[in-house]
Design a protein around this motif. Structure first.
Motif, PDB file in Angstrom:
ATOM      1  N   GLY A  77       4.790   5.874 -77.281  1.00 20.75           N
ATOM      2  CA  GLY A  77       3.513   5.995 -76.599  1.00 20.75           C
ATOM      3  C   GLY A  77       3.557   5.369 -75.218  1.00 20.75           C
ATOM      4  N   ALA A  78       4.142   4.181 -75.144  1.00 21.47           N
ATOM      5  CA  ALA A  78       4.193   3.504 -73.841  1.00 21.47           C
ATOM      6  C   ALA A  78       4.951   4.359 -72.831  1.00 21.47           C
ATOM      7  CB  ALA A  78       4.859   2.137 -73.997  1.00 21.47           C
ATOM      8  N   GLU A  79       6.032   4.967 -73.276  1.00 27.52           N
ATOM      9  CA  GLU A  79       6.822   5.795 -72.353  1.00 27.52           C
ATOM     10  C   GLU A  79       6.022   7.030 -71.918  1.00 27.52           C
ATOM     11  OE1 GLU A  79      10.722   6.917 -73.825  1.00 27.52           O
ATOM     12  OE2 GLU A  79      11.090   8.132 -72.052  1.00 27.52           O
ATOM     13  N   ALA A  80       5.243   7.570 -72.849  1.00 30.03           N
ATOM     14  CA  ALA A  80       4.393   8.715 -72.492  1.00 30.03           C
ATOM     15  C   ALA A  80       3.373   8.297 -71.437  1.00 30.03           C
ATOM     16  CB  ALA A  80       3.684   9.251 -73.736  1.00 30.03           C
ATOM     17  N   ASN A  81       2.757   7.115 -71.623  1.00 29.12           N
ATOM     18  CA  ASN A  81       1.773   6.657 -70.643  1.00 29.12           C
ATOM     19  C   ASN A  81       2.416   6.314 -69.307  1.00 29.12           C
ATOM     20  OD1 ASN A  81      -0.519   7.053 -72.168  1.00 29.12           O
ATOM     21  ND2 ASN A  81      -0.465   5.008 -73.096  1.00 29.12           N
ATOM     22  N   GLU A  82       3.642   5.790 -69.345  1.00 27.87           N
ATOM     23  CA  GLU A  82       4.371   5.554 -68.086  1.00 27.87           C
ATOM     24  C   GLU A  82       4.509   6.875 -67.332  1.00 27.87           C
ATOM     25  OE1 GLU A  82       6.088   2.981 -66.515  1.00 27.87           O
ATOM     26  OE2 GLU A  82       5.671   1.372 -67.939  1.00 27.87           O
ATOM     27  N   PHE A 110      -5.961  -0.039 -74.934  1.00 27.74           N
ATOM     28  CA  PHE A 110      -4.563  -0.375 -75.228  1.00 27.74           C
ATOM     29  C   PHE A 110      -3.703   0.827 -74.867  1.00 27.74           C
ATOM     30  CE2 PHE A 110      -0.689  -0.764 -77.713  1.00 27.74           C
ATOM     31  CZ  PHE A 110      -0.318  -2.066 -77.401  1.00 27.74           C
ATOM     32  N   HIS A 111      -2.709   0.587 -74.012  1.00 24.21           N
ATOM     33  CA  HIS A 111      -1.881   1.712 -73.571  1.00 24.21           C
ATOM     34  C   HIS A 111      -0.391   1.463 -73.718  1.00 24.21           C
ATOM     35  CE1 HIS A 111      -5.462   3.740 -72.236  1.00 24.21           C
ATOM     36  NE2 HIS A 111      -5.818   2.702 -71.507  1.00 24.21           N
ATOM     37  N   GLY A 112       0.019   0.327 -74.308  1.00 25.44           N
ATOM     38  CA  GLY A 112       1.445   0.108 -74.529  1.00 25.44           C
ATOM     39  C   GLY A 112       1.891  -1.265 -74.076  1.00 25.44           C
ATOM     40  N   LEU A 139      -8.219   6.802 -70.067  1.00 29.32           N
ATOM     41  CA  LEU A 139      -9.089   6.337 -71.153  1.00 29.32           C
ATOM     42  C   LEU A 139      -8.582   6.798 -72.513  1.00 29.32           C
ATOM     43  CD1 LEU A 139     -12.598   7.345 -69.720  1.00 29.32           C
ATOM     44  CD2 LEU A 139     -11.664   5.016 -69.813  1.00 29.32           C
ATOM     45  N   GLU A 140      -8.897   6.009 -73.548  1.00 34.70           N
ATOM     46  CA  GLU A 140      -8.807   6.500 -74.924  1.00 34.70           C
ATOM     47  C   GLU A 140     -10.176   7.108 -75.266  1.00 34.70           C
ATOM     48  OE1 GLU A 140      -6.992   3.001 -77.444  1.00 34.70           O
ATOM     49  OE2 GLU A 140      -7.563   2.331 -75.446  1.00 34.70           O
ATOM     50  N   VAL A 141     -10.181   8.180 -76.023  1.00 33.49           N
ATOM     51  CA  VAL A 141     -11.465   8.783 -76.431  1.00 33.49           C
ATOM     52  C   VAL A 141     -12.120   7.874 -77.480  1.00 33.49           C
ATOM     53  CG1 VAL A 141     -12.570  10.850 -77.364  1.00 33.49           C
ATOM     54  CG2 VAL A 141     -10.504  11.065 -75.968  1.00 33.49           C
TER      55      VAL A 141
END
Ligand code: PLP
Length: 393
Positions: free
Chosen positions: A103-108, A135-137, A186-188
């Protein structure tokens, strides 16, 4: 048999406060410890095991791909990667996808897209505005985007270009927007901070604001995606479409994977702008294809909506029965309640002793993110255990 808990103490970095159980096997909604005791898993590896443990479709896909071609690098075309890309694009608002490992890599990847987009379309804007309690990673950029000081403080100074505003507060977002802003992230439904549900008007308002200002709307669907909230992607609840969104968690049924997906207009990476050695490899993607096909074939998105409504009703009943319980809330199979005192860890331990795995996101909040295959009878089983532990707290 080695004492695994002692080995952990000796060899592993001290970052996890683990429960005193060594899990060795899983099947469906249950896992077993080394003594043979079984547990109903209402946490699903933190929203990862969407099809439960060792689902035959997942196990078969892993074994078949392991015998065929595990990894080649992205210097060549590989079939599972393109099959998974097609499935995701055909079932979402995205036009293109890039696969990573988490997930963190996706958000990066999403943050990099925002920066390149800002450079191309907003005079060099690079700032990403996200929400408090998000929370994003755990990478440096994603903790900078995460609106919780406890994840940032030990590693300051944070990279430049991140700002947080209160969640569900459109005016605060508008006030924080400047010429430097490239995107809103944002998270939904905020997951890690305890299932805080984005208001419909807020989500629609943010989309409109981003359109008016020429900002990218990036939605982090890492926890909310894949049917978790009763829609395949949580943005569908609001009739909006993000420019970019990210997925991970259960996308490959437990094999590490992450994905950043974008509309054509936001898919601004050019040659060599991004990459990942393992990202999109055969093993992860073949398992992802099997996972998605199973979710759709077995109607698990609809099942999540239905069993999720049942779970919420049961949590509301608990709240009515026990003074200690408040704020029962949920969307699909992503639900939570608060406790009026800081006894959530004790509730988790008490449930574990009675064979149910729960998760507390804080000292006062219990979160439910069970496998999407969970049944109403299993919800009853978990709620029964919670009801037995609550009077002891
Ligand atoms: N974004 C959200 C919404 C999450 O819930 C998580 C993990 O809990 C992440 C990002 C980070 O994902 P990963 O742990 O795979 O890097």
């Amino acid at each position: 048999m080695p004492n695994w808990q002692e080995l952990e103490q000796k060899y592993y970095m001290r970052v996890f406060s683990r429960l005193p159980v060594v899990l060795v096997r899983g099947e469906g909604t249950r896992v077993w410890d080394e003594a043979g005791k079984s547990y109903l898993d209402m946490c699903a590896g933190l929203a990862v095991n969407v099809l439960g443990h060792c689902h035959p479709a997942v196990t078969e896909a892993i074994c078949k791909q392991a015998r065929t071609l595990v990894h080649t690098t992205n210097l060549y075309y590989t079939i599972p990667q393109l099959e998974l890309a097609e499935l995701l694009v055909e079932h979402s608002c995205a036009d293109r996808v890039f696969f990573g490992n988490s997930g963190a890599e996706a958000n990066e990847g999403a943050i990099k897209l925002a920066r390149k987009y800002g450079r191309l379309n907003r005079g060099g804007a690079y700032e990403v505005i996200s929400a408090e309690n998000s929370f994003h990673g755990r990478t440096l950029a994603t903790i900078a985007a995460t609106g919780q000081a406890k994840f940032q403080k030990p590693f300051e100074p944070m990279p430049d270009g991140f700002k947080q505003v209160p969640f569900n507060d459109l005016d605060a977002l508008k006030a924080a927007t400047s010429a430097k802003t490239a995107a809103v992230l944002l998270e939904v439904v905020q997951g890690e901070s305890g299932v805080n549900i984005g208001d419909h008007d807020y989500m629609v308002g943010v989309r409109k604001w981003c359109d008016e200002q020429g900002l990218l709307l990036i939605l982090d669907e890492i926890q909310t995606g894949l049917g978790r909230t009763g829609k395949f992607l949580a943005y569908e609840h609001h009739g909006i479409e993000p420019d970019v969104f990210t997925m991970a968690k259960g996308l490959a049924g437990g094999v590490p994977i992450g994905a950043v997906l974008a509309k054509e207009s936001a898919a601004v990476f050019g040659l060599s702008d991004h990459g990942s050695t393992f990202g999109g490899n055969g093993l992860a993607c073949a398992t992802g294809v099997a996972t998605l096909k199973t979710i759709f074939a077995e109607g698990l998105v609809e099942h999540s909506a239905e069993v999720g409504r049942y779970l919420l009703q049961k949590l509301e009943e608990l709240q009515a029965r026990y003074d200690l319980v408040e704020n029962a809330r949920g969307l699909g199979l992503m639900a939570a309640f608060d406790l009026k005192r800081e006894v959530a860890p004790a509730l988790v331990r008490g449930a574990l002793e009675r064979g149910v795995i729960l998760n507390n996101t804080s000292a006062r909040t219990i979160r439910f993110v069970p496998p999407l295959i969970v049944t109403k009878a299993e919800v009853d089983e978990a709620i029964d255990v919670v009801a037995r532990v609550l009077p002891e707290l």
